[in-house]
Design a protein around this motif. Structure first.
Motif, PDB file in Angstrom:
ATOM      1  N   THR A 128       8.851  12.071  -8.603  1.00  0.00           N
ATOM      2  CA  THR A 128       9.285  11.102  -9.609  1.00  0.00           C
ATOM      3  C   THR A 128      10.409  10.250  -9.031  1.00  0.00           C
ATOM      4  OG1 THR A 128       8.704  12.631 -11.399  1.00  0.00           O
ATOM      5  CG2 THR A 128      10.189  10.811 -11.940  1.00  0.00           C
ATOM      6  N   LEU A 129      11.335  10.910  -8.337  1.00  0.00           N
ATOM      7  CA  LEU A 129      12.420  10.199  -7.648  1.00  0.00           C
ATOM      8  C   LEU A 129      11.855   9.229  -6.623  1.00  0.00           C
ATOM      9  CD1 LEU A 129      15.486   9.881  -6.942  1.00  0.00           C
ATOM     10  CD2 LEU A 129      15.162  11.780  -5.319  1.00  0.00           C
ATOM     11  N   GLU A 130      10.880   9.686  -5.831  1.00  0.00           N
ATOM     12  CA  GLU A 130      10.233   8.831  -4.827  1.00  0.00           C
ATOM     13  C   GLU A 130       9.653   7.577  -5.492  1.00  0.00           C
ATOM     14  OE1 GLU A 130       9.540   8.940  -1.531  1.00  0.00           O
ATOM     15  OE2 GLU A 130       9.798  11.001  -0.844  1.00  0.00           O
ATOM     16  N   PHE A 131       8.919   7.788  -6.563  1.00  0.00           N
ATOM     17  CA  PHE A 131       8.247   6.689  -7.257  1.00  0.00           C
ATOM     18  C   PHE A 131       9.254   5.650  -7.761  1.00  0.00           C
ATOM     19  CE2 PHE A 131       6.790   4.939 -11.349  1.00  0.00           C
ATOM     20  CZ  PHE A 131       5.645   4.283 -10.939  1.00  0.00           C
ATOM     21  N   VAL A 132      10.308   6.119  -8.430  1.00  0.00           N
ATOM     22  CA  VAL A 132      11.312   5.211  -8.992  1.00  0.00           C
ATOM     23  C   VAL A 132      12.014   4.425  -7.887  1.00  0.00           C
ATOM     24  CG1 VAL A 132      13.512   5.103 -10.232  1.00  0.00           C
ATOM     25  CG2 VAL A 132      11.676   6.597 -11.065  1.00  0.00           C
ATOM     26  N   VAL A 133      12.397   5.115  -6.826  1.00  0.00           N
ATOM     27  CA  VAL A 133      13.132   4.467  -5.728  1.00  0.00           C
ATOM     28  C   VAL A 133      12.243   3.476  -4.976  1.00  0.00           C
ATOM     29  CG1 VAL A 133      14.277   4.865  -3.502  1.00  0.00           C
ATOM     30  CG2 VAL A 133      14.809   6.315  -5.462  1.00  0.00           C
ATOM     31  N   GLU A 134      10.990   3.841  -4.747  1.00  0.00           N
ATOM     32  CA  GLU A 134      10.069   2.948  -4.037  1.00  0.00           C
ATOM     33  C   GLU A 134       9.954   1.604  -4.762  1.00  0.00           C
ATOM     34  OE1 GLU A 134       8.520   3.153  -1.221  1.00  0.00           O
ATOM     35  OE2 GLU A 134       8.003   5.225  -0.735  1.00  0.00           O
ATOM     36  N   PHE A 135       9.741   1.647  -6.056  1.00  0.00           N
ATOM     37  CA  PHE A 135       9.555   0.403  -6.805  1.00  0.00           C
ATOM     38  C   PHE A 135      10.868  -0.348  -7.009  1.00  0.00           C
ATOM     39  CE2 PHE A 135       5.395   2.107  -7.586  1.00  0.00           C
ATOM     40  CZ  PHE A 135       4.603   0.970  -7.714  1.00  0.00           C
ATOM     41  N   ALA A 136      11.963   0.379  -7.146  1.00  0.00           N
ATOM     42  CA  ALA A 136      13.271  -0.284  -7.261  1.00  0.00           C
ATOM     43  C   ALA A 136      13.599  -1.027  -5.970  1.00  0.00           C
ATOM     44  CB  ALA A 136      14.355   0.743  -7.576  1.00  0.00           C
ATOM     45  N   CYS A 137      13.321  -0.399  -4.824  1.00  0.00           N
ATOM     46  CA  CYS A 137      13.587  -1.041  -3.530  1.00  0.00           C
ATOM     47  C   CYS A 137      12.673  -2.243  -3.300  1.00  0.00           C
ATOM     48  CB  CYS A 137      13.430  -0.029  -2.397  1.00  0.00           C
ATOM     49  SG  CYS A 137      14.762   1.180  -2.343  1.00  0.00           S
ATOM     50  N   LEU A 138      11.434  -2.152  -3.788  1.00  0.00           N
ATOM     51  CA  LEU A 138      10.524  -3.292  -3.665  1.00  0.00           C
ATOM     52  C   LEU A 138      11.067  -4.494  -4.428  1.00  0.00           C
ATOM     53  CD1 LEU A 138       7.806  -4.547  -2.815  1.00  0.00           C
ATOM     54  CD2 LEU A 138       6.845  -3.630  -4.943  1.00  0.00           C
ATOM     55  N   ILE A 139      11.514  -4.258  -5.650  1.00  0.00           N
ATOM     56  CA  ILE A 139      12.060  -5.347  -6.469  1.00  0.00           C
ATOM     57  C   ILE A 139      13.298  -5.943  -5.816  1.00  0.00           C
ATOM     58  CG2 ILE A 139      13.166  -5.886  -8.674  1.00  0.00           C
ATOM     59  CD1 ILE A 139      11.323  -3.679  -9.906  1.00  0.00           C
ATOM     60  N   LEU A 140      14.174  -5.085  -5.309  1.00  0.00           N
ATOM     61  CA  LEU A 140      15.403  -5.562  -4.667  1.00  0.00           C
ATOM     62  C   LEU A 140      15.105  -6.330  -3.381  1.00  0.00           C
ATOM     63  CD1 LEU A 140      17.696  -2.452  -5.221  1.00  0.00           C
ATOM     64  CD2 LEU A 140      17.949  -4.694  -6.282  1.00  0.00           C
ATOM     65  N   SER A 141      14.149  -5.813  -2.582  1.00  0.00           N
ATOM     66  CA  SER A 141      13.820  -6.486  -1.320  1.00  0.00           C
ATOM     67  C   SER A 141      13.212  -7.857  -1.561  1.00  0.00           C
ATOM     68  CB  SER A 141      12.867  -5.625  -0.480  1.00  0.00           C
ATOM     69  OG  SER A 141      11.597  -5.507  -1.113  1.00  0.00           O
ATOM     70  N   ARG A 142      12.462  -7.984  -2.658  1.00  0.00           N
ATOM     71  CA  ARG A 142      11.881  -9.282  -2.995  1.00  0.00           C
ATOM     72  C   ARG A 142      12.953 -10.293  -3.418  1.00  0.00           C
ATOM     73  NH1 ARG A 142       8.435  -7.714  -0.394  1.00  0.00           N
ATOM     74  NH2 ARG A 142       6.232  -7.410  -0.849  1.00  0.00           N
ATOM     75  N   VAL A 157       0.843  -1.204   0.000  1.00  0.00           N
ATOM     76  CA  VAL A 157       0.000   0.000   0.000  1.00  0.00           C
ATOM     77  C   VAL A 157       0.874   1.248   0.000  1.00  0.00           C
ATOM     78  CG1 VAL A 157      -1.693   1.349   1.306  1.00  0.00           C
ATOM     79  CG2 VAL A 157      -1.938  -1.136   1.143  1.00  0.00           C
ATOM     80  N   SER A 158       1.929   1.219   0.814  1.00  0.00           N
ATOM     81  CA  SER A 158       2.847   2.354   0.905  1.00  0.00           C
ATOM     82  C   SER A 158       3.490   2.654  -0.446  1.00  0.00           C
ATOM     83  CB  SER A 158       3.927   2.066   1.952  1.00  0.00           C
ATOM     84  OG  SER A 158       4.913   3.063   1.950  1.00  0.00           O
ATOM     85  N   ILE A 159       3.998   1.623  -1.085  1.00  0.00           N
ATOM     86  CA  ILE A 159       4.672   1.802  -2.369  1.00  0.00           C
ATOM     87  C   ILE A 159       3.669   2.220  -3.454  1.00  0.00           C
ATOM     88  CG2 ILE A 159       5.901   0.581  -4.205  1.00  0.00           C
ATOM     89  CD1 ILE A 159       7.255  -1.050  -1.930  1.00  0.00           C
ATOM     90  N   SER A 160       2.493   1.625  -3.443  1.00  0.00           N
ATOM     91  CA  SER A 160       1.461   1.981  -4.429  1.00  0.00           C
ATOM     92  C   SER A 160       1.017   3.435  -4.262  1.00  0.00           C
ATOM     93  CB  SER A 160       0.256   1.053  -4.293  1.00  0.00           C
ATOM     94  OG  SER A 160       0.628  -0.291  -4.516  1.00  0.00           O
ATOM     95  N   SER A 161       1.055   3.923  -3.025  1.00  0.00           N
ATOM     96  CA  SER A 161       0.638   5.301  -2.754  1.00  0.00           C
ATOM     97  C   SER A 161       1.523   6.324  -3.446  1.00  0.00           C
ATOM     98  CB  SER A 161       0.644   5.567  -1.242  1.00  0.00           C
ATOM     99  OG  SER A 161      -0.264   4.721  -0.567  1.00  0.00           O
ATOM    100  N   SER A 162       2.756   5.919  -3.763  1.00  0.00           N
ATOM    101  CA  SER A 162       3.680   6.858  -4.408  1.00  0.00           C
ATOM    102  C   SER A 162       3.223   7.246  -5.808  1.00  0.00           C
ATOM    103  CB  SER A 162       5.091   6.259  -4.470  1.00  0.00           C
ATOM    104  OG  SER A 162       5.128   5.119  -5.305  1.00  0.00           O
ATOM    105  N   ILE A 163       2.264   6.488  -6.347  1.00  0.00           N
ATOM    106  CA  ILE A 163       1.735   6.802  -7.677  1.00  0.00           C
ATOM    107  C   ILE A 163       0.818   8.029  -7.626  1.00  0.00           C
ATOM    108  CG2 ILE A 163       0.300   5.914  -9.572  1.00  0.00           C
ATOM    109  CD1 ILE A 163       1.169   3.088  -8.736  1.00  0.00           C
ATOM    110  N   MET A 164       0.150   8.244  -6.478  1.00  0.00           N
ATOM    111  CA  MET A 164      -0.870   9.293  -6.384  1.00  0.00           C
ATOM    112  C   MET A 164      -0.368  10.686  -6.775  1.00  0.00           C
ATOM    113  SD  MET A 164      -3.342   8.486  -3.122  1.00  0.00           S
ATOM    114  CE  MET A 164      -2.018   8.528  -1.905  1.00  0.00           C
TER     115      MET A 164
END
Length: 215
Positions: free
Chosen positions: A45-59, A11-18
Protein backbone atom coordinates in the motif's frame (compact mmCIF):
# COMPACT_ATOMS: atom_id res chain seq x y z
CA UNK A 1 14.92 7.81 -25.50
CA UNK A 2 12.57 10.03 -23.51
CA UNK A 3 9.53 8.22 -24.96
CA UNK A 4 10.94 4.83 -23.95
CA UNK A 5 11.71 6.17 -20.47
CA UNK A 6 8.22 7.64 -20.09
CA UNK A 7 6.65 4.37 -21.24
CA UNK A 8 8.71 2.30 -18.79
CA UNK A 9 7.90 4.74 -16.00
CA UNK A 10 4.16 4.42 -16.59
CA UNK A 11 4.32 0.61 -16.82
CA UNK A 12 6.44 0.48 -13.67
CA UNK A 13 4.08 2.67 -11.68
CA UNK A 14 0.97 0.89 -13.02
CA UNK A 15 2.50 -2.44 -11.97
CA UNK A 16 2.27 -1.36 -8.33
CA UNK A 17 -1.48 -1.93 -8.56
CA UNK A 18 -1.06 -5.70 -9.12
CA UNK A 19 -0.17 -6.76 -5.54
CA UNK A 20 -3.00 -4.70 -4.03
CA UNK A 21 -5.50 -5.98 -6.58
CA UNK A 22 -4.55 -9.60 -5.82
CA UNK A 23 -4.68 -8.98 -2.08
CA UNK A 24 -8.25 -7.76 -2.59
CA UNK A 25 -9.15 -10.89 -4.59
CA UNK A 26 -7.84 -13.31 -1.95
CA UNK A 27 -8.53 -11.20 1.15
CA UNK A 28 -10.78 -13.87 2.69
CA UNK A 29 -8.28 -16.66 2.10
CA UNK A 30 -6.86 -18.35 5.20
CA UNK A 31 -3.30 -17.59 4.09
CA UNK A 32 -3.75 -13.83 4.38
CA UNK A 33 -5.43 -13.84 7.78
CA UNK A 34 -2.27 -13.28 9.80
CA UNK A 35 0.05 -10.46 10.78
CA UNK A 36 2.79 -11.39 8.29
CA UNK A 37 0.66 -10.88 5.22
CA UNK A 38 -0.99 -7.81 6.71
CA UNK A 39 2.51 -6.34 7.02
CA UNK A 40 3.15 -7.22 3.37
CA UNK A 41 -0.15 -5.55 2.47
CA UNK A 42 0.90 -2.40 4.36
CA UNK A 43 4.22 -2.38 2.53
CA UNK A 44 2.64 -2.54 -0.92
CA UNK A 45 0.00 0.00 0.00
CA UNK A 46 2.92 2.29 0.85
CA UNK A 47 4.56 1.40 -2.49
CA UNK A 48 1.38 2.20 -4.40
CA UNK A 49 0.81 5.58 -2.71
CA UNK A 50 4.44 6.68 -3.09
CA UNK A 51 4.70 5.55 -6.73
CA UNK A 52 1.73 7.66 -7.80
CA UNK A 53 2.66 10.62 -5.59
CA UNK A 54 6.15 10.68 -7.15
CA UNK A 55 4.66 10.45 -10.64
CA UNK A 56 2.48 13.49 -10.00
CA UNK A 57 5.39 15.43 -8.50
CA UNK A 58 7.78 14.49 -11.32
CA UNK A 59 5.25 15.67 -13.89
CA UNK A 60 5.41 19.02 -12.11
CA UNK A 61 9.20 19.14 -12.25
CA UNK A 62 9.85 17.92 -8.67
CA UNK A 63 12.21 14.93 -8.74
CA UNK A 64 13.58 14.91 -5.19
CA UNK A 65 11.02 15.31 -2.45
CA UNK A 66 10.42 14.57 1.25
CA UNK A 67 8.09 11.70 0.35
CA UNK A 68 11.04 9.48 -0.58
CA UNK A 69 12.73 10.10 2.78
CA UNK A 70 9.57 9.15 4.68
CA UNK A 71 9.06 6.16 2.36
CA UNK A 72 12.56 4.81 3.08
CA UNK A 73 12.17 5.12 6.85
CA UNK A 74 8.77 3.38 6.86
CA UNK A 75 10.03 0.73 4.43
CA UNK A 76 12.98 -0.07 6.71
CA UNK A 77 10.59 -0.66 9.63
CA UNK A 78 8.19 -2.77 7.55
CA UNK A 79 10.86 -4.90 5.88
CA UNK A 80 12.52 -5.61 9.23
CA UNK A 81 9.24 -6.68 10.81
CA UNK A 82 8.33 -8.86 7.83
CA UNK A 83 11.61 -10.78 7.97
CA UNK A 84 11.54 -10.88 11.78
CA UNK A 85 8.51 -13.14 11.38
CA UNK A 86 10.15 -15.26 8.68
CA UNK A 87 13.72 -15.81 9.82
CA UNK A 88 14.26 -18.31 12.63
CA UNK A 89 17.87 -17.38 13.43
CA UNK A 90 18.05 -15.08 16.47
CA UNK A 91 21.57 -14.03 15.44
CA UNK A 92 20.43 -12.75 12.04
CA UNK A 93 17.52 -10.85 13.59
CA UNK A 94 19.77 -9.32 16.27
CA UNK A 95 22.27 -8.14 13.65
CA UNK A 96 19.45 -6.61 11.63
CA UNK A 97 17.92 -4.99 14.72
CA UNK A 98 21.21 -3.40 15.77
CA UNK A 99 21.71 -2.13 12.21
CA UNK A 100 18.21 -0.62 12.17
CA UNK A 101 18.73 1.03 15.57
CA UNK A 102 21.99 2.59 14.30
CA UNK A 103 20.88 3.70 10.85
CA UNK A 104 17.29 4.71 11.53
CA UNK A 105 18.28 7.82 13.56
CA UNK A 106 20.82 8.66 10.84
CA UNK A 107 18.04 8.37 8.24
CA UNK A 108 15.82 10.70 10.28
CA UNK A 109 18.66 13.24 10.58
CA UNK A 110 19.25 13.02 6.83
CA UNK A 111 15.53 13.60 6.27
CA UNK A 112 15.58 16.76 8.41
CA UNK A 113 18.85 18.17 7.04
CA UNK A 114 18.48 17.24 3.37
CA UNK A 115 14.76 17.49 2.82
CA UNK A 116 14.92 18.07 -0.94
CA UNK A 117 18.07 16.10 -1.73
CA UNK A 118 18.29 12.40 -2.69
CA UNK A 119 18.10 10.13 0.36
CA UNK A 120 21.30 8.26 -0.43
CA UNK A 121 22.06 7.04 3.10
CA UNK A 122 18.64 5.72 4.09
CA UNK A 123 17.81 4.13 0.73
CA UNK A 124 21.22 2.48 0.44
CA UNK A 125 20.84 1.11 3.96
CA UNK A 126 17.35 -0.13 3.08
CA UNK A 127 18.77 -1.91 0.02
CA UNK A 128 21.62 -3.55 1.96
CA UNK A 129 19.32 -4.56 4.83
CA UNK A 130 16.84 -6.16 2.42
CA UNK A 131 19.60 -8.00 0.54
CA UNK A 132 20.99 -9.31 3.84
CA UNK A 133 17.62 -10.49 5.16
CA UNK A 134 16.36 -11.95 1.88
CA UNK A 135 19.62 -13.87 1.39
CA UNK A 136 19.36 -15.22 4.94
CA UNK A 137 15.77 -16.32 4.29
CA UNK A 138 16.81 -18.04 1.05
CA UNK A 139 19.40 -19.98 3.02
CA UNK A 140 16.74 -20.97 5.53
CA UNK A 141 14.36 -22.10 2.78
CA UNK A 142 17.04 -24.27 1.19
CA UNK A 143 17.41 -26.17 4.47
CA UNK A 144 13.67 -26.46 5.07
CA UNK A 145 12.62 -29.98 4.10
CA UNK A 146 8.93 -29.17 4.58
CA UNK A 147 8.98 -27.08 1.37
CA UNK A 148 8.22 -29.58 -1.38
CA UNK A 149 8.30 -27.15 -4.31
CA UNK A 150 9.72 -23.63 -4.34
CA UNK A 151 7.67 -22.87 -7.44
CA UNK A 152 4.47 -23.34 -5.43
CA UNK A 153 5.72 -21.59 -2.30
CA UNK A 154 4.42 -18.02 -2.09
CA UNK A 155 7.24 -16.67 0.09
CA UNK A 156 9.85 -17.91 -2.40
CA UNK A 157 8.44 -15.56 -5.05
CA UNK A 158 8.02 -12.65 -2.66
CA UNK A 159 11.55 -13.07 -1.32
CA UNK A 160 12.92 -13.38 -4.88
CA UNK A 161 11.23 -10.08 -5.75
CA UNK A 162 12.88 -8.27 -2.84
CA UNK A 163 16.33 -9.70 -3.54
CA UNK A 164 16.18 -9.08 -7.28
CA UNK A 165 14.97 -5.48 -7.00
CA UNK A 166 17.26 -4.26 -4.24
CA UNK A 167 20.20 -6.31 -5.51
CA UNK A 168 19.84 -4.68 -8.93
CA UNK A 169 19.23 -1.10 -7.82
CA UNK A 170 21.56 -0.71 -4.82
CA UNK A 171 24.35 0.74 -7.00
CA UNK A 172 21.99 3.28 -8.55
CA UNK A 173 20.96 4.49 -5.10
CA UNK A 174 24.61 5.05 -4.19
CA UNK A 175 25.11 7.38 -7.16
CA UNK A 176 21.66 8.98 -7.16
CA UNK A 177 22.97 12.42 -6.19
CA UNK A 178 25.54 12.42 -9.01
CA UNK A 179 22.98 11.19 -11.55
CA UNK A 180 20.35 13.77 -10.59
CA UNK A 181 22.52 16.83 -10.11
CA UNK A 182 25.87 16.35 -11.83
CA UNK A 183 24.79 14.55 -14.98
CA UNK A 184 20.97 14.52 -15.34
CA UNK A 185 21.16 13.06 -18.86
CA UNK A 186 22.27 9.77 -17.29
CA UNK A 187 18.76 9.36 -15.89
CA UNK A 188 17.46 8.31 -19.31
CA UNK A 189 20.22 5.68 -19.67
CA UNK A 190 20.54 4.29 -16.14
CA UNK A 191 17.10 4.72 -14.59
CA UNK A 192 15.39 2.31 -17.04
CA UNK A 193 17.34 -0.41 -15.19
CA UNK A 194 15.45 0.55 -12.03
CA UNK A 195 12.14 0.79 -13.87
CA UNK A 196 12.53 -2.65 -15.47
CA UNK A 197 13.60 -4.10 -12.09
CA UNK A 198 10.52 -2.52 -10.57
CA UNK A 199 8.23 -4.16 -13.15
CA UNK A 200 9.81 -7.60 -12.61
CA UNK A 201 9.65 -7.00 -8.83
CA UNK A 202 5.88 -6.45 -8.91
CA UNK A 203 5.34 -9.46 -11.19
CA UNK A 204 7.23 -11.73 -8.75
CA UNK A 205 5.37 -10.28 -5.78
CA UNK A 206 2.03 -10.71 -7.57
CA UNK A 207 2.89 -14.35 -8.27
CA UNK A 208 3.69 -14.88 -4.58
CA UNK A 209 0.48 -13.20 -3.41
CA UNK A 210 -1.62 -15.27 -5.81
CA UNK A 211 -0.10 -18.45 -4.36
CA UNK A 212 -1.13 -17.38 -0.85
CA UNK A 213 -4.62 -18.68 -1.59
CA UNK A 214 -3.16 -22.19 -1.49
CA UNK A 215 -1.74 -21.82 2.01
Amino acid sequence: MSLVYDFLELVSISSSIMPLFLFFLIRNTKGVQNNLFLLILCLFTLEFVVEFACLILSRNGIYTNPIIHIYSILYILLIFNIYRKLIESDTIIKIALVSVLIFLPISVIEFVKNLYLPNTISYTFLSLLTIFLSTAFFSQMLNDRSIKSFMKYSLFWINSGFLLFFGTTVCLSLFEYYINFENPDLVYYLWPVQLISNIVFYILIAKGIWLMKRI
